[in-house]
Design a protein around this motif. Sequence first.
Motif, PDB file in Angstrom:
ATOM      1  N   PHE A 250       0.921  -0.931  -0.035  1.00  0.00           N
ATOM      2  CA  PHE A 250      -0.141  -0.039   0.104  1.00  0.00           C
ATOM      3  C   PHE A 250       0.759   1.344  -0.016  1.00  0.00           C
ATOM      4  CE2 PHE A 250      -3.086   2.971   1.615  1.00  0.00           C
ATOM      5  CZ  PHE A 250      -4.271   2.573   0.863  1.00  0.00           C
ATOM      6  N   GLU A 251       1.886   1.298   0.437  1.00  0.00           N
ATOM      7  CA  GLU A 251       3.034   2.339   0.753  1.00  0.00           C
ATOM      8  C   GLU A 251       3.427   2.636  -0.520  1.00  0.00           C
ATOM      9  OE1 GLU A 251       5.978   1.371   3.592  1.00  0.00           O
ATOM     10  OE2 GLU A 251       4.547   1.209   5.293  1.00  0.00           O
ATOM     11  N   LYS A 252       3.327   1.887  -1.538  1.00  0.00           N
ATOM     12  CA  LYS A 252       3.811   2.207  -3.008  1.00  0.00           C
ATOM     13  C   LYS A 252       3.169   3.217  -3.698  1.00  0.00           C
ATOM     14  CE  LYS A 252       6.138  -2.388  -3.434  1.00  0.00           C
ATOM     15  NZ  LYS A 252       6.173  -3.664  -4.185  1.00  0.00           N
ATOM     16  N   PHE A 253       1.913   3.501  -3.396  1.00  0.00           N
ATOM     17  CA  PHE A 253       0.826   3.980  -3.922  1.00  0.00           C
ATOM     18  C   PHE A 253       0.900   5.708  -3.314  1.00  0.00           C
ATOM     19  CE2 PHE A 253      -0.943   0.040  -4.564  1.00  0.00           C
ATOM     20  CZ  PHE A 253      -1.507   0.104  -5.631  1.00  0.00           C
ATOM     21  N   ASP A 254       0.689   6.499  -4.068  1.00  0.00           N
ATOM     22  CA  ASP A 254       0.755   8.105  -3.791  1.00  0.00           C
ATOM     23  C   ASP A 254      -0.382   8.390  -2.536  1.00  0.00           C
ATOM     24  OD1 ASP A 254       0.796  10.720  -3.563  1.00  0.00           O
ATOM     25  OD2 ASP A 254       0.161  10.984  -5.765  1.00  0.00           O
ATOM     26  N   THR A 255       0.164   8.936  -1.474  1.00  0.00           N
ATOM     27  CA  THR A 255      -0.790   8.957  -0.453  1.00  0.00           C
ATOM     28  C   THR A 255      -1.818  10.223  -0.720  1.00  0.00           C
ATOM     29  OG1 THR A 255       1.015  10.572   0.690  1.00  0.00           O
ATOM     30  CG2 THR A 255       1.185   8.327   1.340  1.00  0.00           C
TER      31      THR A 255
ATOM     32  N   SER B 220     -13.692   2.277  -3.292  1.00  0.00           N
ATOM     33  CA  SER B 220     -13.262   2.627  -4.828  1.00  0.00           C
ATOM     34  C   SER B 220     -12.033   2.473  -5.017  1.00  0.00           C
ATOM     35  CB  SER B 220     -13.764   4.055  -4.998  1.00  0.00           C
ATOM     36  OG  SER B 220     -13.368   4.995  -3.774  1.00  0.00           O
ATOM     37  N   PHE B 221     -11.014   2.209  -4.147  1.00  0.00           N
ATOM     38  CA  PHE B 221      -9.646   1.986  -4.438  1.00  0.00           C
ATOM     39  C   PHE B 221      -9.414   0.559  -5.106  1.00  0.00           C
ATOM     40  CE2 PHE B 221      -5.170   2.440  -2.672  1.00  0.00           C
ATOM     41  CZ  PHE B 221      -4.625   2.839  -3.908  1.00  0.00           C
ATOM     42  N   ILE B 222      -9.991   0.428  -6.373  1.00  0.00           N
ATOM     43  CA  ILE B 222     -10.179  -0.691  -6.811  1.00  0.00           C
ATOM     44  C   ILE B 222      -8.751  -1.303  -7.426  1.00  0.00           C
ATOM     45  CG2 ILE B 222     -11.116  -1.930  -9.016  1.00  0.00           C
ATOM     46  CD1 ILE B 222     -13.304   0.051  -8.938  1.00  0.00           C
ATOM     47  N   ARG B 223      -7.733  -0.307  -7.769  1.00  0.00           N
ATOM     48  CA  ARG B 223      -6.358  -0.666  -8.243  1.00  0.00           C
ATOM     49  C   ARG B 223      -5.873  -1.575  -6.928  1.00  0.00           C
ATOM     50  NH1 ARG B 223      -3.220   4.785  -9.379  1.00  0.00           N
ATOM     51  NH2 ARG B 223      -1.659   3.226  -9.623  1.00  0.00           N
ATOM     52  N   PHE B 224      -5.972  -1.328  -5.787  1.00  0.00           N
ATOM     53  CA  PHE B 224      -5.341  -2.306  -4.758  1.00  0.00           C
ATOM     54  C   PHE B 224      -6.380  -3.365  -4.432  1.00  0.00           C
ATOM     55  CE2 PHE B 224      -3.879  -3.213  -0.530  1.00  0.00           C
ATOM     56  CZ  PHE B 224      -2.521  -3.133  -0.539  1.00  0.00           C
ATOM     57  N   ALA B 225      -7.465  -3.405  -4.450  1.00  0.00           N
ATOM     58  CA  ALA B 225      -8.568  -4.270  -4.130  1.00  0.00           C
ATOM     59  C   ALA B 225      -8.636  -5.649  -5.006  1.00  0.00           C
ATOM     60  CB  ALA B 225      -9.661  -3.718  -3.934  1.00  0.00           C
ATOM     61  N   GLY B 226      -8.351  -5.475  -6.252  1.00  0.00           N
ATOM     62  CA  GLY B 226      -8.305  -6.742  -6.915  1.00  0.00           C
ATOM     63  C   GLY B 226      -6.966  -7.490  -6.989  1.00  0.00           C
ATOM     64  N   SER B 227      -6.110  -7.475  -7.807  1.00  0.00           N
ATOM     65  CA  SER B 227      -4.948  -8.660  -7.672  1.00  0.00           C
ATOM     66  C   SER B 227      -4.076  -8.499  -6.594  1.00  0.00           C
ATOM     67  CB  SER B 227      -4.302  -8.356  -9.217  1.00  0.00           C
ATOM     68  OG  SER B 227      -3.757  -7.104  -9.321  1.00  0.00           O
ATOM     69  N   ILE B 228      -3.881  -7.546  -5.893  1.00  0.00           N
ATOM     70  CA  ILE B 228      -2.897  -7.220  -5.220  1.00  0.00           C
ATOM     71  C   ILE B 228      -3.136  -7.985  -3.763  1.00  0.00           C
ATOM     72  CG2 ILE B 228      -1.563  -5.550  -3.602  1.00  0.00           C
ATOM     73  CD1 ILE B 228      -1.738  -3.703  -5.742  1.00  0.00           C
ATOM     74  N   ILE B 229      -4.293  -7.628  -3.259  1.00  0.00           N
ATOM     75  CA  ILE B 229      -5.035  -8.186  -2.074  1.00  0.00           C
ATOM     76  C   ILE B 229      -5.009  -9.931  -2.214  1.00  0.00           C
ATOM     77  CG2 ILE B 229      -6.730  -8.573  -0.252  1.00  0.00           C
ATOM     78  CD1 ILE B 229      -7.379  -5.814  -0.668  1.00  0.00           C
TER      79      ILE B 229
END
Length: 225
Positions: free
Chosen positions: A98-103, A114-123
């Motif tokens: 998660f820290e790799k994303f812009d705060t 709505s933070f789909i970029r993290f919710a999908g494949s990463i988790i």
Amino acid sequence: MVKLTIIGRVSDGLPLAQGPRYVNEEENDSFSTYKQQGEFILEEISRAALPLSNANIRIDHHCFYYIVGHGVCFMTLCDSSYPRKLVHCYLQELAKEFEKFDTSLVERITKPYSFIRFAGSIIGNIRRQYVDTRTQTNLSKLNAKSLQNVDFVTEDFSQIVKRRKRSYLLERATESSEQVSQIWGSKKLEVIALKWTPITILSFVGAILLWTSLIARDDQGVYGY
């Protein structure tokens, strides 16, 4: 087994992302309840009613675990028998990714989940590494000396709910008291009091004088004066 993952913003309790759910047929009907309970815990963290340190919330035969870092809460629901060390490693890996994303991007989110970029494949990818606790990688994590002192503050979900109810009732009582205080301390009521208090006093005095004179007349009639 890791069954549910929720990532939320601590400042306002907004859930940002949710991982894929992993429940059996018997638990499928209860999944929405688990999700609501996780959101409730996130709200309590945002209200500072729960600690910002590592915590374990017991509920039935499951446990919610969470860690907090950089204003973000990483929470997961597991079987109560799932090793704490692996839970800690799982949440730590989520936090690192998660820290790799812009705060600033996280701060601009306004809609739940709505933070789909993290919710999908990463988790999902991270979670798959922790399905089988007997893999060599997970066994190594369980035996790692650096994880010997991993600890979580333990709470019962039922006690958290009771505290919230007491807090709610106290807030309502305080609000009612403040409203009454505002009414009696208002300028309008002060003007009314200044206007009518002298009139009330004069009316009261006049009534007493009238009553006294009537009694005096009655006495004169009785004694013939």
